[in-house]
Design an enzyme around this catalytic site. Structure first.
Site, PDB file in Angstrom:
ATOM      1  CB  ILE A  90      27.936  73.052  25.451  1.00  0.00           C
ATOM      2  CG1 ILE A  90      29.093  72.447  24.657  1.00  0.00           C
ATOM      3  CG2 ILE A  90      27.794  72.382  26.783  1.00  0.00           C
ATOM      4  CD1 ILE A  90      30.436  72.621  25.374  1.00  0.00           C
ATOM      5  CB  SER A  91      25.905  69.973  20.910  1.00  0.00           C
ATOM      6  OG  SER A  91      25.106  70.966  20.326  1.00  0.00           O
ATOM      7  CD  GLN A  92      24.315  63.563  22.282  1.00  0.00           C
ATOM      8  OE1 GLN A  92      23.099  63.806  22.287  1.00  0.00           O
ATOM      9  NE2 GLN A  92      24.794  62.338  22.346  1.00  0.00           N
TER      10      GLN A  92
END
Length: 242
Positions: A90-92
């Site tokens: 899950i992206s920052q």
């Protein structure tokens, strides 16, 4: 005595849950402030308008900790990508906010996301758009994301299992498309399903290295403009073997 112990246990659990909720609120607020700070130093990417309050509000309202396996607030709201299993992340938070801003999602928009993952980006988009259609190629992730979005009452988000390269024609055409995996060039079927005036936001470049976060704007049928806005690092775009 057993009844008394049960009551005490329920009180303790309620107190612990309340403490965790308060921690999550604090951590989420801190996350939003970190995003604001990054945005102020990214004027060249975002322009003078910076991140819109609509995007920041969506980030502030979405319970990111419920979209990761650990469900830990201290992990979820740190400004870093998080593994969600099966080789995916899950992206920052800042990158999620940045991609959402670049897509310029309006309340009446229909949006396509390719690469559902945990469902977090879809949840952010669902707070901003009329309808979100999101595609995930990994069955376990698609099933888990669909359940999470359903349990959290994101009724305007639909999850489809499949190869996102070919888009989702039945759900479009789309005002915006967000792709959360890296590929050497934007898939032509996605550009075809984009409305004139619409935007496609995705990382473009080779796998397992840095890529260019790219915005493709469809300015007329068969005509687009492309600009690279920032260096990013995403997991590779997975295709079906069939």
């Amino acid at each position: 005595m057993k009844a008394l112990l049960l009551v005490i246990a329920m009180i303790v659990l309620a107190r612990d849950a309340s403490a965790q909720d308060a921690q999550c609120v604090r951590e989420r607020a801190a996350m939003v402030e970190t995003i604001r700070t990054y945005a102020r130093s990214a004027a060249g990417v975002l322009g003078r308008q910076g991140l819109s309050e609509r995007v920041l509000e969506a980030m502030a309202q979405t319970l990111r900790h419920l979209f990761i396996p650990e469900r830990s607030c201290s992990v979820a709201y740190a400004d870093q990508p998080i593994p969600i299993g099966l080789g995916q992340t899950i992206s920052q938070p800042y990158v999620v906010a940045l991609m959402t801003q670049l897509a310029e999602v309006a309340p009446d928009h229909v949006v396509l996301e390719v690469g559902t993952g945990s469902g977090y980006q879809a949840a952010i988009l669902a707070r901003l758009a009329q309808k979100v259609c999101t595609i995930e190629i990994i069955p376990q992730l698609a099933e888990t994301a669909a359940k999470t979005l359903r349990d959290l009452a994101y009724d305007n988000a639909s999850v489809r299992l499949g190869d996102g390269y070919n888009g989702w024609p039945e759900c479009g055409p789309f005002d915006a498309i967000v792709v959360t995996a890296a590929l050497g060039e934007p898939p032509p079927p996605l550009i075809e399903q984009l409305k004139v005036g619409g935007r496609l936001v995705m990382p473009v470049g080779p796998a397992y290295t840095t890529q260019q976060l790219t915005v493709v704007e469809k300015i007329a049928p068969g005509k687009t403009t492309t600009r690279a806005v920032a260096l990013v690092r995403f997991v590779p775009f997975t295709r079906s073997q069939n």
